[in-house]
Design an enzyme around this catalytic site. Structure first.
Site, PDB file in Angstrom:
ATOM      1  N   GLU A 104      -3.000  10.488   6.081  1.00  0.00           N
ATOM      2  CA  GLU A 104      -4.034   9.648   5.459  1.00  0.00           C
ATOM      3  C   GLU A 104      -5.177   9.388   6.431  1.00  0.00           C
ATOM      4  O   GLU A 104      -4.976   9.341   7.648  1.00  0.00           O
ATOM      5  CB  GLU A 104      -3.424   8.297   5.055  1.00  0.00           C
TER       6      GLU A 104
ATOM      7  N   ASP B  47      -5.357   0.819   3.515  1.00  0.00           N
ATOM      8  CA  ASP B  47      -6.042  -0.468   3.348  1.00  0.00           C
ATOM      9  C   ASP B  47      -5.086  -1.437   2.632  1.00  0.00           C
ATOM     10  O   ASP B  47      -4.302  -2.122   3.271  1.00  0.00           O
ATOM     11  CB  ASP B  47      -7.335  -0.198   2.573  1.00  0.00           C
TER      12      ASP B  47
END
Ligand code: IMP
Ligand code: MG
Length: 187
Positions: free
Chosen positions: A104, A108
């Site tokens: 990734e 978040d």
């Protein structure tokens, strides 16, 4: 360039390219420690498009020979995470009986990662781990409090504050991905 304009917003340099390369080396070292010498090739799963430069750099530093595949998921629109994944394409190969390493650009809220883990486990992966260049723990922890059952990324390049960034794969409404440095919104 220390200040750039993308769409209607200004961004300032936050993580220079040389620092990114150092971070990639550290992540590669950790993966080498855990995956080198295994007798079943793991799948290195690049999440398109954001993780493209990170994954490309990372794969040249590995001391094992993974199968490279990719997956495209989207949940973000503009500067806000949309929560649920709106679309999924891939993975481009079978993950049955394989250890999967999701690559990734950034984690978040962690919602994208949570859903990808679930999907890959349902598809028959033996194990699913995540390595991410960047991690913004603030929203992740809020999500964890709200819903419980969140698994943090196992390999983290750098922890950053809850600010909107772009560059080195990361976009603001599909622009800004090709900068070699990472920039933060100038507020
Ligand atoms: P999450 O589901 O909230 O963890 O979001 C994950 C995805 O949102 C990442 O893979 C990125 O594509 C995108 N994202 C999160 N934060 C940022 C940011 O600051 N800039 C650009 N994209 C971001
Ligand atoms: Mg992404």
């Amino acid at each position: 360039m220390d200040k750039i304009k993308v769409h209607d917003k200004y961004f300032v340099k936050m993580i220079p390219h040389e620092e990114i390369l150092g971070i990639v080396d550290e992540v590669a070292e950790q993966l080498n420690r855990d995956y080198k010498g295994g007798n079943n090739a793991p799948v290195l799963l690049c999440t398109l498009n954001g993780a493209l430069p990170f994954c490309g750099e990372l794969m040249t530093k590995l001391e094992f020979d993974p199968i490279i595949s990719s997956i495209k998921v989207s949940s973000y629109s503009g500067m806000k995470s949309a929560g649920a994944l709106s679309s999924i394409t891939g993975p481009t190969i079978s993950v049955v009986g394989r250890d999967v390493i999701i690559v990734e650009d950034i984690v978040d809220t962690g919602i994208t990662l949570k859903q990808m883990r679930k999907l890959l486990e349902l598809m028959g992966a033996t194990s699913v781990k995540c390595c991410t260049l960047l991690f913004k723990p603030e929203k992740f922890q809020a999500e964890e409090k709200k819903s419980g059952s969140m698994t943090a990324p196992e390999y983290v390049g750098k922890v950053i504050p809850n600010r909107f960034i772009l560059g080195y794969g990361l976009d603001y409404d599909e622009l800004g991905r090709c900068y070699k440095d990472i920039y933060v919104l100038d507020e």
